[in-house]
Motif scaffolding. Sequence first.
Motif, PDB file in Angstrom:
ATOM      1  N   ASP A   1       0.859  -1.183   0.000  1.00 11.64           N
ATOM      2  CA  ASP A   1       0.000   0.000   0.000  1.00 11.64           C
ATOM      3  C   ASP A   1       0.896   1.234   0.000  1.00 11.64           C
ATOM      4  O   ASP A   1       1.135   1.862   1.029  1.00 11.64           O
ATOM      5  CB  ASP A   1      -0.899  -0.018   1.236  1.00 11.64           C
ATOM      6  CG  ASP A   1      -1.965   1.073   1.197  1.00 11.64           C
ATOM      7  OD1 ASP A   1      -2.017   1.803   0.184  1.00 11.64           O
ATOM      8  OD2 ASP A   1      -2.725   1.198   2.174  1.00 11.64           O
ATOM      9  N   GLY A   2       1.445   1.565  -1.197  1.00 15.53           N
ATOM     10  CA  GLY A   2       2.374   2.677  -1.305  1.00 15.53           C
ATOM     11  C   GLY A   2       3.529   2.324  -2.214  1.00 15.53           C
ATOM     12  O   GLY A   2       3.486   1.339  -2.958  1.00 15.53           O
ATOM     13  N   ASP A   3       4.582   3.139  -2.168  1.00 15.99           N
ATOM     14  CA  ASP A   3       5.778   2.915  -2.980  1.00 15.99           C
ATOM     15  C   ASP A   3       6.472   1.633  -2.509  1.00 15.99           C
ATOM     16  O   ASP A   3       6.790   1.495  -1.318  1.00 15.99           O
ATOM     17  CB  ASP A   3       6.724   4.109  -2.820  1.00 15.99           C
ATOM     18  CG  ASP A   3       7.916   4.051  -3.752  1.00 15.99           C
ATOM     19  OD1 ASP A   3       8.323   2.945  -4.154  1.00 15.99           O
ATOM     20  OD2 ASP A   3       8.462   5.125  -4.082  1.00 15.99           O
ATOM     21  N   ARG A   4       6.739   0.717  -3.452  1.00 18.42           N
ATOM     22  CA  ARG A   4       7.290  -0.579  -3.050  1.00 18.42           C
ATOM     23  C   ARG A   4       8.665  -0.459  -2.390  1.00 18.42           C
ATOM     24  O   ARG A   4       9.044  -1.321  -1.588  1.00 18.42           O
ATOM     25  CB  ARG A   4       7.374  -1.521  -4.252  1.00 18.42           C
ATOM     26  CG  ARG A   4       8.468  -1.183  -5.252  1.00 18.42           C
ATOM     27  CD  ARG A   4       8.422  -2.110  -6.448  1.00 18.42           C
ATOM     28  NE  ARG A   4       9.535  -1.837  -7.364  1.00 18.42           N
ATOM     29  CZ  ARG A   4       9.614  -2.352  -8.588  1.00 18.42           C
ATOM     30  NH1 ARG A   4       8.647  -3.140  -9.056  1.00 18.42           N
ATOM     31  NH2 ARG A   4      10.653  -2.073  -9.359  1.00 18.42           N
ATOM     32  N   SER A   5       9.414   0.596  -2.716  1.00 15.30           N
ATOM     33  CA  SER A   5      10.748   0.745  -2.121  1.00 15.30           C
ATOM     34  C   SER A   5      10.684   0.960  -0.616  1.00 15.30           C
ATOM     35  O   SER A   5      11.665   0.704   0.096  1.00 15.30           O
ATOM     36  CB  SER A   5      11.511   1.894  -2.788  1.00 15.30           C
ATOM     37  OG  SER A   5      10.878   3.134  -2.523  1.00 15.30           O
ATOM     38  N   GLY A   6       9.555   1.422  -0.130  1.00 10.28           N
ATOM     39  CA  GLY A   6       9.387   1.655   1.292  1.00 10.28           C
ATOM     40  C   GLY A   6       8.613   0.566   2.009  1.00 10.28           C
ATOM     41  O   GLY A   6       8.257   0.725   3.183  1.00 10.28           O
ATOM     42  N   ILE A   7       8.337  -0.544   1.303  1.00 13.11           N
ATOM     43  CA  ILE A   7       7.586  -1.656   1.899  1.00 13.11           C
ATOM     44  C   ILE A   7       8.445  -2.896   1.740  1.00 13.11           C
ATOM     45  O   ILE A   7       8.474  -3.513   0.676  1.00 13.11           O
ATOM     46  CB  ILE A   7       6.218  -1.835   1.218  1.00 13.11           C
ATOM     47  CG1 ILE A   7       5.442  -0.514   1.235  1.00 13.11           C
ATOM     48  CG2 ILE A   7       5.428  -2.953   1.886  1.00 13.11           C
ATOM     49  CD1 ILE A   7       4.180  -0.540   0.395  1.00 13.11           C
ATOM     50  N   VAL A   8       9.194  -3.251   2.767  1.00 12.66           N
ATOM     51  CA  VAL A   8      10.267  -4.235   2.649  1.00 12.66           C
ATOM     52  C   VAL A   8       9.961  -5.447   3.519  1.00 12.66           C
ATOM     53  O   VAL A   8       9.750  -5.326   4.738  1.00 12.66           O
ATOM     54  CB  VAL A   8      11.623  -3.628   3.065  1.00 12.66           C
ATOM     55  CG1 VAL A   8      12.742  -4.660   2.916  1.00 12.66           C
ATOM     56  CG2 VAL A   8      11.922  -2.377   2.239  1.00 12.66           C
TER      57      VAL A   8
ATOM     58  N   GLY B   1       3.780  -5.050  -5.467  1.00 13.29           N
ATOM     59  CA  GLY B   1       4.012  -3.755  -4.840  1.00 13.29           C
ATOM     60  C   GLY B   1       4.829  -3.758  -3.573  1.00 13.29           C
ATOM     61  O   GLY B   1       4.647  -2.875  -2.726  1.00 13.29           O
ATOM     62  N   VAL B   2       5.747  -4.728  -3.408  1.00  9.86           N
ATOM     63  CA  VAL B   2       6.605  -4.746  -2.227  1.00  9.86           C
ATOM     64  C   VAL B   2       8.047  -5.000  -2.659  1.00  9.86           C
ATOM     65  O   VAL B   2       8.331  -5.299  -3.816  1.00  9.86           O
ATOM     66  CB  VAL B   2       6.169  -5.832  -1.212  1.00  9.86           C
ATOM     67  CG1 VAL B   2       4.745  -5.593  -0.738  1.00  9.86           C
ATOM     68  CG2 VAL B   2       6.306  -7.227  -1.813  1.00  9.86           C
ATOM     69  N   THR B   3       8.970  -4.899  -1.711  1.00 11.58           N
ATOM     70  CA  THR B   3      10.366  -5.281  -1.895  1.00 11.58           C
ATOM     71  C   THR B   3      10.657  -6.474  -0.996  1.00 11.58           C
ATOM     72  O   THR B   3      10.289  -6.458   0.186  1.00 11.58           O
ATOM     73  CB  THR B   3      11.308  -4.115  -1.545  1.00 11.58           C
ATOM     74  OG1 THR B   3      11.087  -3.047  -2.464  1.00 11.58           O
ATOM     75  CG2 THR B   3      12.765  -4.546  -1.618  1.00 11.58           C
ATOM     76  N   VAL B   4      11.292  -7.500  -1.552  1.00  8.11           N
ATOM     77  CA  VAL B   4      11.624  -8.707  -0.784  1.00  8.11           C
ATOM     78  C   VAL B   4      13.134  -8.872  -0.801  1.00  8.11           C
ATOM     79  O   VAL B   4      13.758  -8.865  -1.874  1.00  8.11           O
ATOM     80  CB  VAL B   4      10.938  -9.960  -1.361  1.00  8.11           C
ATOM     81  CG1 VAL B   4      11.230 -11.168  -0.479  1.00  8.11           C
ATOM     82  CG2 VAL B   4       9.439  -9.741  -1.493  1.00  8.11           C
ATOM     83  N   VAL B   5      13.731  -9.027   0.387  1.00  6.23           N
ATOM     84  CA  VAL B   5      15.184  -9.067   0.512  1.00  6.23           C
ATOM     85  C   VAL B   5      15.601 -10.307   1.294  1.00  6.23           C
ATOM     86  O   VAL B   5      15.020 -10.615   2.347  1.00  6.23           O
ATOM     87  CB  VAL B   5      15.711  -7.807   1.240  1.00  6.23           C
ATOM     88  CG1 VAL B   5      17.230  -7.883   1.402  1.00  6.23           C
ATOM     89  CG2 VAL B   5      15.314  -6.548   0.481  1.00  6.23           C
ATOM     90  N   ALA B   6      16.615 -11.014   0.762  1.00  9.13           N
ATOM     91  CA  ALA B   6      17.204 -12.143   1.487  1.00  9.13           C
ATOM     92  C   ALA B   6      18.697 -11.895   1.651  1.00  9.13           C
ATOM     93  O   ALA B   6      19.423 -11.826   0.660  1.00  9.13           O
ATOM     94  CB  ALA B   6      16.975 -13.448   0.733  1.00  9.13           C
ATOM     95  N   PRO B   7      19.173 -11.744   2.881  1.00  9.59           N
ATOM     96  CA  PRO B   7      20.614 -11.602   3.097  1.00  9.59           C
ATOM     97  C   PRO B   7      21.300 -12.959   3.033  1.00  9.59           C
ATOM     98  O   PRO B   7      20.653 -14.010   2.961  1.00  9.59           O
ATOM     99  CB  PRO B   7      20.683 -11.019   4.505  1.00  9.59           C
ATOM    100  CG  PRO B   7      19.462 -11.569   5.187  1.00  9.59           C
ATOM    101  CD  PRO B   7      18.409 -11.684   4.135  1.00  9.59           C
ATOM    102  N   HIS B   8      22.609 -12.922   3.034  1.00  8.71           N
ATOM    103  CA  HIS B   8      23.409 -14.142   3.080  1.00  8.71           C
ATOM    104  C   HIS B   8      23.117 -14.996   1.843  1.00  8.71           C
ATOM    105  O   HIS B   8      23.146 -14.497   0.739  1.00  8.71           O
ATOM    106  CB  HIS B   8      23.192 -14.890   4.396  1.00  8.71           C
ATOM    107  CG  HIS B   8      23.383 -14.021   5.595  1.00  8.71           C
ATOM    108  ND1 HIS B   8      24.622 -13.524   5.967  1.00  8.71           N
ATOM    109  CD2 HIS B   8      22.505 -13.515   6.488  1.00  8.71           C
ATOM    110  CE1 HIS B   8      24.489 -12.768   7.041  1.00  8.71           C
ATOM    111  NE2 HIS B   8      23.210 -12.743   7.381  1.00  8.71           N
TER     112      HIS B   8
END
Length: 334
Positions: free
Chosen positions: A35-42, A82-89
């Motif tokens: 709900d908004g800019d995907r860069s701010g929804i992580v 509409g989201v950002t998904v991040v996986a470290p490692h």
Amino acid sequence: EAVDAAADGDAIRVLPGTYVDSVEVVGKDLSIAGDGDRSGIVLELDPSLGVADLDWDAWLEEGDEPYPAALLVADSHTTLSGVTVVAPHEEDAILILGPEAIADITGVSIRSLGEIPGGNNAVNWEGGAGGSLRDSHVEGWVSLGDDSKVIVEGNMMPATCLGVWEDGADAVIRGNVIHGCEYEKGLEVGGDNTVLIEGNDIWVEEVEPGPPDDSFGGRVAIMVSGGPGPVTIRDNDLHDSKVGILILGESHVTIDENRVTSNETGVSADHRGAVELNDNVIELNGVGLLLGGLAESTLQGNRICDNEVNVQLNNLANPPDSASNEICADASAE
């Protein structure tokens, strides 16, 4: 918590913020949208959580180990946008698992942050899962596992070490921009199913220092190493790589209407299958077309010109069936 509380068929709106967790959608169909800019929804994986407490034996082959993901979809038809998904490692950002799992992903930013940037799975379909990945920004591999049925279309894949890895899926890979890294391929077909590769722009640039193994394993725009297919490679721009198209294995590969330019080798086919080249433009490469081994080949309507060596034939059991091609004198001989 929202996913756990949701009922089958619910829609979840994700407000701006960073959510460090491991989200499991299992046994119910959900729609998840930012709900908004995907860069701010992580949605970011917390690897300290370990693997989910689930019946992994229902989805994994014997001997395979479960692994964590920022978003796991199993026994579910989930839509994500509409989201950002991040996986470290070295974990997966998104894992879709099992024959009852379908994930349709649109307009998402996905980042896999391993030791080599873009060098781990951004999206991983396994065990017969299906779905689509469209109009997204992807840094990391898109892995299409056994018996999956997946469409990968309209995505931006910048500086990723392997754009798409097909290993037994029925797949359509269309309209993507894939910028590979020197250590890998832009796109590799390693399975034996039906694959269409169409309308992509793919290149794998040289960087310094180069990879320790300077073989065809690196800097290949499209590599076909499985069999029998069929595999169709149509209307792609393949350029600025070590090899534009590399055909190995036992596949039946049709190569139509591609533009293969400014590579060290344009098209290389050295395998036990069959290759058909129709109406391609192969120009400005070191070697335009290299045919070798036991490849059965058909050439029709191609323009192979302005390469240092236009056509090179190595130990062919049968000469190519050739008609209506424009094959110029080698630039190196002029």
